[in-house]
Design a protein around this motif. Structure first.
Motif, PDB file in Angstrom:
ATOM      1  N   SER A   9       0.828  -1.209   0.000  1.00  0.00           N
ATOM      2  CA  SER A   9       0.000   0.000   0.000  1.00  0.00           C
ATOM      3  C   SER A   9       0.862   1.258   0.000  1.00  0.00           C
ATOM      4  N   TRP A  11       0.908   5.470   0.967  1.00  0.00           N
ATOM      5  CA  TRP A  11       0.295   6.350   1.957  1.00  0.00           C
ATOM      6  C   TRP A  11       0.803   7.775   1.762  1.00  0.00           C
ATOM      7  N   SER A  14      -2.455  10.425   5.362  1.00  0.00           N
ATOM      8  CA  SER A  14      -3.552   9.447   5.456  1.00  0.00           C
ATOM      9  C   SER A  14      -4.261   9.456   6.814  1.00  0.00           C
ATOM     10  N   ILE A  18      -6.506   6.531   8.374  1.00  0.00           N
ATOM     11  CA  ILE A  18      -5.467   5.531   8.630  1.00  0.00           C
ATOM     12  C   ILE A  18      -5.849   4.553   9.741  1.00  0.00           C
ATOM     13  N   THR A  21      -8.259   1.985   8.423  1.00  0.00           N
ATOM     14  CA  THR A  21      -7.592   1.038   7.528  1.00  0.00           C
ATOM     15  C   THR A  21      -6.747   0.045   8.316  1.00  0.00           C
ATOM     16  N   TYR A  37       3.889  -6.850   5.511  1.00  0.00           N
ATOM     17  CA  TYR A  37       3.444  -5.550   5.029  1.00  0.00           C
ATOM     18  C   TYR A  37       4.570  -4.817   4.314  1.00  0.00           C
ATOM     19  N   PHE A  39       4.978  -1.102   2.735  1.00  0.00           N
ATOM     20  CA  PHE A  39       4.357   0.214   2.666  1.00  0.00           C
ATOM     21  C   PHE A  39       5.345   1.255   2.133  1.00  0.00           C
ATOM     22  N   GLU A  41       5.547   5.572   1.687  1.00  0.00           N
ATOM     23  CA  GLU A  41       4.949   6.868   2.043  1.00  0.00           C
ATOM     24  C   GLU A  41       5.861   7.986   1.572  1.00  0.00           C
ATOM     25  N   THR A  48       1.025  10.521   9.672  1.00  0.00           N
ATOM     26  CA  THR A  48       0.982   9.229   8.977  1.00  0.00           C
ATOM     27  C   THR A  48       2.219   8.378   9.265  1.00  0.00           C
ATOM     28  N   ASP A 108      -5.421   0.184  -1.944  1.00  0.00           N
ATOM     29  CA  ASP A 108      -5.502   1.633  -1.786  1.00  0.00           C
ATOM     30  C   ASP A 108      -5.852   1.902  -0.324  1.00  0.00           C
ATOM     31  N   SER A 109      -5.108   2.789   0.304  1.00  0.00           N
ATOM     32  CA  SER A 109      -5.209   2.906   1.766  1.00  0.00           C
ATOM     33  C   SER A 109      -6.509   3.533   2.250  1.00  0.00           C
ATOM     34  N   ASP A 110      -7.363   4.046   1.342  1.00  0.00           N
ATOM     35  CA  ASP A 110      -8.633   4.636   1.774  1.00  0.00           C
ATOM     36  C   ASP A 110      -9.835   3.722   1.532  1.00  0.00           C
TER      37      ASP A 110
END
Length: 268
Positions: A9, A11, A14, A18, A21, A37, A39, A41, A48, A108-110
């Motif tokens: 994902s 970010w 977020s 967040i 999620t 995970y 990630f 950003e 975030t 998608d983080s949302d």
């Protein structure tokens, strides 16, 4: 030994969603799989980064945080935005090069989802012999403006092309234009696509390692899906619904209705 699923994902700023999620990801961890995970950003001005670092602390993960002073694009189809998204997505994908996971959830983080959405994806990708990417029926809180059959509509049309590489419809329940695809939609059967994403896509990790994101001006996911074709098929599962909240400042209903009316005229 339990099968491993990677979660991928991006970010940025977020904080508004967040915690929701991350709770949803914790819900996935109750399933009989191991999760790791990956990630990426950049340039967040809120909390975030610290929230993600704290949450990842006792989980298997790789995390890149960068301050690029990059422009913060709105949700627009600009070429510059697509190029930048491809760079970010490929940086995040690079984190997975040594993973031994069976599948990767491209998130998608949302997106609003739960563990049943992942279960449905896993069942579908295992049952469809040629499937290497399965995508959801992602819903937005804008009604079906073409036929008025639902109070919401399919959201992620920009990267969606049917199996004949034909563009799909916006702001309607079923985005497909082909009669056979529409019949499969009504029956809840997976539909083969040339390109699809939907914000909650499950891909075989060995395929993900062989492809990348790029753009020639179109959505970043379109070329990504083209690179998948030699390895198998892409499906959209109409039964597997996830949700996204649309920024109200981006909604101008007269313009959306005009698009829907134009689609209706072109259909006839």
């Amino acid at each position: 030994m339990r099968e491993v699923i990677s979660v991928y994902s991006l970010w940025r700023d977020s904080e508004p969603h967040i915690h929701r999620t991350l709770r949803q990801l914790e819900d996935l961890e109750s399933l009989d799989y191991e999760f790791e995970y990956y990630f990426y950003e950049n340039d967040s001005k809120d909390n975030t980064v610290s929230i993600l670092k704290d949450w990842l602390k006792n989980r298997r993960h790789k995390f890149i945080h960068e301050n690029l002073n990059a422009e913060k694009f709105k949700s627009t189809p600009s070429v510059e935005r697509m190029k930048f998204l491809c760079e970010c997505r490929n940086k995040c994908k690079g984190l997975l090069q040594d993973t031994q996971s069976s599948y990767t959830l491209l998130l998608d983080s949302d997106i609003e989802f739960n563990k049943n959405n992942l279960i449905q994806h896993l069942n579908a990708i295992k049952q469809l012999d040629d499937c290497c990417l399965i995508t959801p029926n992602v819903r937005q809180d804008i009604p079906d403006l073409m036929y008025g059959v639902t109070e919401d509509s399919y959201y992620d049309v920009y990267p969606l092309f049917d199996s004949r590489s034909k563009k799909c419809w916006y702001f309607t329940d079923c985005p497909f234009t082909n009669g056979l695809d529409r019949m499969k939609w009504s029956l809840g059967q997976p539909i083969k696509c040339a390109s699809a994403f939907g914000g909650f896509a499950l891909i075989k990790t060995d395929v993900l390692k062989k492809v990348k994101w790029s753009t020639d001006g179109m959505c970043d996911h379109v070329n990504f899906c083209k690179e998948i074709w030699p390895y198998g098929s892409i499906y959209l599962d109409p039964k597997n619904k996830v949700h996204v909240k649309v920024d109200e400042s981006m909604i101008h209903m007269p313009s959306l209705r005009s698009i829907a009316n134009t689609q209706l005229k072109n259909e006839s």
